[in-house]
Design an enzyme around this catalytic site. Structure first.
Site, PDB file in Angstrom:
ATOM      1  N   LYS A  14      -0.966   4.942   6.023  1.00  0.00           N
ATOM      2  CA  LYS A  14      -1.873   5.903   5.616  1.00  0.00           C
ATOM      3  C   LYS A  14      -1.897   5.963   3.974  1.00  0.00           C
ATOM      4  O   LYS A  14      -3.000   6.097   3.373  1.00  0.00           O
ATOM      5  CB  LYS A  14      -1.839   7.346   6.462  1.00  0.00           C
ATOM      6  N   ARG A  88      -0.911  18.182  10.187  1.00  0.00           N
ATOM      7  CA  ARG A  88      -0.025  17.522  11.072  1.00  0.00           C
ATOM      8  C   ARG A  88       0.399  18.341  12.433  1.00  0.00           C
ATOM      9  O   ARG A  88       1.175  17.891  13.315  1.00  0.00           O
ATOM     10  CB  ARG A  88       1.450  17.487  10.432  1.00  0.00           C
ATOM     11  N   ARG A 127       9.420  -0.629   3.406  1.00  0.00           N
ATOM     12  CA  ARG A 127       8.754   0.161   2.389  1.00  0.00           C
ATOM     13  C   ARG A 127       9.417   0.730   1.285  1.00  0.00           C
ATOM     14  O   ARG A 127      10.433   1.316   1.263  1.00  0.00           O
ATOM     15  CB  ARG A 127       7.901   1.556   3.273  1.00  0.00           C
ATOM     16  N   ARG A 162      12.533   5.646   0.232  1.00  0.00           N
ATOM     17  CA  ARG A 162      12.467   6.974   0.537  1.00  0.00           C
ATOM     18  C   ARG A 162      13.707   7.262   1.363  1.00  0.00           C
ATOM     19  O   ARG A 162      14.102   6.409   2.105  1.00  0.00           O
ATOM     20  CB  ARG A 162      11.291   7.299   1.327  1.00  0.00           C
ATOM     21  N   ARG A 173      10.733  11.252  13.113  1.00  0.00           N
ATOM     22  CA  ARG A 173       9.515  11.429  12.606  1.00  0.00           C
ATOM     23  C   ARG A 173       8.367  10.817  13.812  1.00  0.00           C
ATOM     24  O   ARG A 173       7.312  11.538  13.913  1.00  0.00           O
ATOM     25  CB  ARG A 173       9.338  10.851  11.321  1.00  0.00           C
TER      26      ARG A 173
HETATM   27  P1  AMP Z   1       4.935  11.540   4.657  1.00  0.00           P
HETATM   28  O1  AMP Z   1       4.871  11.195   3.150  1.00  0.00           O
HETATM   29  O2  AMP Z   1       3.395  11.880   5.090  1.00  0.00           O
HETATM   30  O3  AMP Z   1       5.529  10.319   5.476  1.00  0.00           O
HETATM   31  O4  AMP Z   1       5.750  12.966   4.759  1.00  0.00           O
HETATM   32  C1  AMP Z   1       7.081  12.966   4.698  1.00  0.00           C
HETATM   33  C2  AMP Z   1       7.767  14.246   5.085  1.00  0.00           C
HETATM   34  O5  AMP Z   1       7.144  15.199   4.353  1.00  0.00           O
HETATM   35  C3  AMP Z   1       7.398  14.506   6.650  1.00  0.00           C
HETATM   36  O6  AMP Z   1       8.599  13.755   7.407  1.00  0.00           O
HETATM   37  C4  AMP Z   1       7.728  15.924   6.836  1.00  0.00           C
HETATM   38  O7  AMP Z   1       9.053  16.253   6.652  1.00  0.00           O
HETATM   39  C5  AMP Z   1       6.866  16.346   5.138  1.00  0.00           C
HETATM   40  N1  AMP Z   1       5.624  16.749   5.634  1.00  0.00           N
HETATM   41  C6  AMP Z   1       4.608  16.153   4.899  1.00  0.00           C
HETATM   42  N2  AMP Z   1       3.409  16.548   5.185  1.00  0.00           N
HETATM   43  C7  AMP Z   1       3.716  17.582   6.061  1.00  0.00           C
HETATM   44  C8  AMP Z   1       2.877  18.646   6.696  1.00  0.00           C
HETATM   45  N3  AMP Z   1       1.367  18.440   6.751  1.00  0.00           N
HETATM   46  N4  AMP Z   1       3.638  19.428   7.354  1.00  0.00           N
HETATM   47  C9  AMP Z   1       4.835  19.412   7.617  1.00  0.00           C
HETATM   48  N5  AMP Z   1       5.950  18.660   6.826  1.00  0.00           N
HETATM   49  C10 AMP Z   1       4.958  17.583   6.245  1.00  0.00           C
END
Ligand code: AMP
Length: 216
Positions: A14, A88, A127, A162, A173
């Site tokens: 994404k 989410r 990544r 990351r 996740r």
């Molecule tokens: P991402 O970069 O989208 O993979 O998000 C990395 C991490 O950020 C996730 O595993 C969550 O811990 C947190 N996170 C990102 N977006 C959200 C959201 N909308 N609600 C809750 N936690 C989030």
């Protein structure tokens, strides 16, 4: 003006697709993951707490994410946005309806990037991301490797892995995604907004399917 939401499992592509959409359609890219990571790098008290939750692969509290999202949406007076990482869960989806309603905006497309667990796991392990401009690379995909090791093609700054891109955190996740985020597919289907794309292909093939939806 178009407002687009990308829904997908972790490491399904994404972030990569959002950047391609941002470049081609001039939409602002909003990633709640990036907003949270930027809070973590500020080393604020909140950032230290967030880091612990994110490292474990858990979801951050809805109110905290909503607060960051609201600030970002309100400070960007662009023509439209591509939002990824939010919503989410179903609560966030109904909160998003409220937020957008308040500013007279609506969602045009919700694009679901479908990818099997094994493909996402492999993408997660390769990544890398630029600390400054957020561009995403992947060592397991020849089209997404940086030209110079460890250096961003865009801005010449450092790229890093990351700390939640390890197998243990990825599995948590992914399960969090199945439990909390996947129900959004039916939510948006029932609103007639959902479009599905096979995201297991290379990133430019996936992007071409997205162009077919949004318009070339
Ligand atoms: P991402 O970069 O989208 O993979 O998000 C990395 C991490 O950020 C996730 O595993 C969550 O811990 C947190 N996170 C990102 N977006 C959200 C959201 N909308 N609600 C809750 N936690 C989030």
């Amino acid at each position: 003006m178009k407002n687009i939401i990308l829904i997908a499992a972790p490491a399904a592509g994404k972030g990569t697709q959002a950047k391609l959409i941002e470049e081609k359609y001039g939409l602002i890219h909003i990633s709640t993951g990036d907003l949270l990571r930027s809070e973590v790098s500020s080393n604020s008290e909140l950032g230290i707490e967030l880091d612990k939750i994110m490292k474990k692969g858990q979801l951050v509290n809805d109110e905290i994410v909503e607060d960051l999202l609201r600030k970002k949406i309100n400070s960007s007076n662009s023509n439209g946005f591509v939002l990824e990482g939010y919503p989410r869960n179903l609560n966030q989806a109904s909160r998003l309806d409220v937020i957008l309603n308040e500013i007279n905006k609506k969602i045009d497309y919700v694009i679901y990037l479908d990818v099997p667990f094994e493909v996402a796991l492999k993408r997660s392990s390769g990544r890398l991301q630029c600390k400054y401009c957020g561009k995403i690379y992947n060592l397991n995909d020849e089209k997404l490797r940086p030209l110079k090791n460890g250096i961003c093609n865009n801005c010449g700054k450092e790229i890093y892995q990351r700390n939640d891109d390890n197998e243990e955190s990825f599995k948590i996740r992914f399960n969090t995604y199945l439990e909390n985020t996947k129900p959004l597919i039916d939510y948006y289907k029932s609103k007639g907004l959902l479009k599905e794309v096979d995201s297991s292909k290379d990133c430019y093939t996936v992007f071409s399917s997205i162009e077919n939806i949004i318009g070339k």
